[in-house]
Design an enzyme around this catalytic site. Structure first.
Site, PDB file in Angstrom:
ATOM      1  N   LYS A  72       0.860  -1.191   0.000  1.00 29.93           N
ATOM      2  CA  LYS A  72       0.000   0.000   0.000  1.00 29.93           C
ATOM      3  C   LYS A  72       0.893   1.237   0.000  1.00 29.93           C
ATOM      4  O   LYS A  72       1.863   1.301   0.756  1.00 29.93           O
ATOM      5  CB  LYS A  72      -0.895  -0.022   1.246  1.00 29.93           C
ATOM      6  CG  LYS A  72      -1.900   1.124   1.326  1.00 29.93           C
ATOM      7  CD  LYS A  72      -2.791   1.010   2.569  1.00 29.93           C
ATOM      8  CE  LYS A  72      -3.910   2.037   2.578  1.00 29.93           C
ATOM      9  NZ  LYS A  72      -4.796   1.937   3.755  1.00 29.93           N
ATOM     10  N   SER A 150      -9.887   2.028   2.510  1.00 33.21           N
ATOM     11  CA  SER A 150      -8.949   2.743   1.678  1.00 33.21           C
ATOM     12  C   SER A 150      -7.913   1.854   0.992  1.00 33.21           C
ATOM     13  O   SER A 150      -7.337   2.263  -0.016  1.00 33.21           O
ATOM     14  CB  SER A 150      -8.205   3.790   2.512  1.00 33.21           C
ATOM     15  OG  SER A 150      -7.385   3.153   3.484  1.00 33.21           O
ATOM     16  N   SER A 174     -10.281  -0.211   6.798  1.00 30.07           N
ATOM     17  CA  SER A 174      -9.639  -0.144   5.480  1.00 30.07           C
ATOM     18  C   SER A 174      -8.945  -1.404   4.990  1.00 30.07           C
ATOM     19  O   SER A 174      -8.489  -1.438   3.860  1.00 30.07           O
ATOM     20  CB  SER A 174      -8.623   0.985   5.462  1.00 30.07           C
ATOM     21  OG  SER A 174      -9.282   2.170   5.151  1.00 30.07           O
TER      22      SER A 174
HETATM   23  N1  GLN Z   1     -13.409   4.426   5.667  1.00 24.69           N
HETATM   24  C1  GLN Z   1     -12.862   4.888   6.908  1.00 24.69           C
HETATM   25  C2  GLN Z   1     -12.469   6.335   6.790  1.00 24.69           C
HETATM   26  O1  GLN Z   1     -12.625   6.881   5.736  1.00 24.69           O
HETATM   27  C3  GLN Z   1     -11.730   4.029   7.329  1.00 24.69           C
HETATM   28  C4  GLN Z   1     -10.477   4.317   6.624  1.00 24.69           C
HETATM   29  C5  GLN Z   1      -9.341   3.526   7.135  1.00 24.69           C
HETATM   30  O2  GLN Z   1      -9.512   2.532   7.838  1.00 24.69           O
HETATM   31  N2  GLN Z   1      -8.152   3.990   6.804  1.00 24.69           N
HETATM   32  O3  GLN Z   1     -12.017   6.936   7.728  1.00 24.69           O
END
Ligand code: GLN
Length: 474
Positions: A72, A150, A174
């Site tokens: 990532k 994400s 995410s």
């Molecule tokens: N979708 C969540 C957010 O936008 C989680 C994102 C994440 O876990 N990095 O904050």
């Protein structure tokens, strides 16, 4: 050519049926064929062949020798740029390697590239990236679907067979949500199990690295290498990391499984309820005991998360000011104007929204009403889990409220997008480990995910339950 697991590729390598260079050739070809899915922010053949030369000299004892891994693009890597999917870090070349990626390098892994994500990991569809959307490899031709987010690029890379494992980070879901939407395995370990050192920070009290793979065994192999104590991260846990893969055990007899009634929320489809039910029945058949439980503060998890995470983000992202590194806006007449222009041109819409919300909840007059209150509620949510784990071994829930959705479906409605995290954020706030595995599918044949949550530092328990459920599809 498709390799199904780390052990399959390793045997081929040991038996000299394939060389390190041929592994590189194979994955480079696959990645090029799937270029249109926009899974990678950074892909460079030369960088892969440079690694081949080193890896060839490694002994075959190295546990991850020549295993293709996608990273990532939030993990700092020395020989590849790191952008966090943001314009503000577009040309950032770290001078150091993150703890987690260094561990993988030391074990002989081959990094095939850096994967796309939501900008600074803020999002649930990999659509806030400065480098464009990633397309879910399971999409039909005319309806491109989101891979979740994400860590959507990493989940998609595994689903499209462009690697055997991929690193991710999970702040509120995410890893687990994109794993569910792409039909792969994804684990977020206990907060503190993997060092955050060298990972661009979003919300430091929640950020946790983890991994995606095609099956539970491979995730257990990868996690045991990535986890470990690191004094450079003050919240890193100094615990002994078990040999997860060796200890995998599908015996569910006598295990007590908590089914929280608060996760049966309105609006989730019959198909998801069905899959949840099927997984419960399957575990029961394998000898487990089902126990209905209550986690009474669940409904406050999402609002609590969307106060705490932006608050920490607004503080963490203050460092991007155009002075030290990253993008700097031209044409400013003063230092203040340079900061302003850099940040307004360098950050995308969602990141700005989080910074504004975070700054608001931390500002004098609102701090107690929002931020402090949210911290108190966070404790109640964590206590819910701790209390229930005195009477069950693990908790079983759906991972996400829907299967993969069309790319632009929730784009203009942040609240709708935030609702994707309804089943994943409670565990993030509590710091407990969670795994998502593919289990069943919807009417269109898109995969659905089941989430298994465990006690702090009890990754083994959730790996075992996932391993048992995975056998239903063998
Ligand atoms: N979708 C969540 C957010 O936008 C989680 C994102 C994440 O876990 N990095 O904050």
């Amino acid at each position: 050519m498709e390799f199904k697991s780390i052990s399959e590729l390793q045997s081929l390598l040991n038996d000299k049926k394939i060389s390190v260079k041929e592994i590189a050739d194979t994955y480079i070809k696959k990645i090029k064929e799937k270029k249109d899915l926009n899974i990678f922010i950074y892909f460079n053949e030369d960088k892969i062949y440079e690694q081949v030369k080193n890896i060839e000299n490694f002994s075959n004892e190295k546990k991850l020798k020549a295993i293709p891994i996608a990273v990532k693009d939030l993990f700092c890597t020395k020989n590849m740029p790191t952008t966090a999917a943001s314009k503000i870090l577009e040309n950032f070349h770290p001078t150091y390697e993150s703890f987690v990626t260094q561990r993988l390098v030391d074990m002989g892994a081959m990094f095939v590239g850096k994967t796309n994500l939501d900008e600074f990991a803020m999002g649930s569809a990999t659509n806030t990236s400065y480098f464009g959307n990633t397309i879910n490899p399971l999409s039909e031709k005319d309806i491109p679907l989101a891979p979740g987010g994400s860590s959507g690029g990493s989940a998609a890379a595994v689903a499209a067979d462009l690697c055997l494992g991929a690193t991710g980070t999970d702040t509120g879901g995410s890893i687990r949500q994109p794993a569910s939407l792409c039909g792969v395995v994804g684990i977020k370990p206990t907060y503190g199990l993997c060092s955050r050192w060298g990972i661009a920070a979003f919300a430091s009290s929640l950020d946790q690295a983890g991994v995606f793979s095609k099956n539970v065994t491979d995730s257990s192999i990868l996690l045991e290498e990535m986890a470990g104590y690191d004094q450079r991260d003050s919240t890193s846990s100094n615990v002994k990391i078990p040999n997860f893969s060796k200890e995998l055990n599908a015996d569910m007899s006598g295990k007590i499984i908590g089914i929280p009634k608060e996760y049966a929320v309105d609006g989730i489809s019959d198909e998801i309820n069905q899959v949840w039910e099927d997984a419960i029945k399957s575990l029961e058949k394998k000898g487990a005991i089902i126990k209905k439980i209550s986690l009474p503060h669940t409904k406050y998890a999402l609002p609590t998360y969307y106060i705490i995470a932006p608050a920490e983000a607004s503080s963490n992202l203050a460092r991007y000011d155009g002075v030290k590194y990253g993008f700097r806006a031209d044409d400013s007449n003063s230092l203040d104007e340079m900061y302003e222009l850099t940040r307004s041109e360098g950050f995308g819409k969602e990141v700005k929204r989080r910074i504004l919300i975070g700054t608001y909840v931390l500002s004098a007059g609102y701090y107690d009403a929002y931020y402090i209150k949210a911290q108190k509620v966070r404790k109640l949510i964590a206590n819910d889990f701790v209390n229930r784990f005195s009477e069950c071994d693990f908790i079983l829930t759906p991972t996400a409220p829907s299967a993969a959705f069309p790319l632009n479906e929730k784009q203009d409605d942040p609240i709708k997008m935030y609702l994707n995290d309804v089943f994943t954020v409670p565990a993030s706030l509590a710091g407990i480990p969670g795994i998502s595995i593919p289990y069943g599918s919807d009417k269109k044949g898109l995969p659905l995910g089941i989430q298994i949550l465990g006690k702090h530092y009890n990754e083994q328990e959730i790996f075992n339950a996932a391993f048992a459920l995975e056998k239903d599809y063998e």
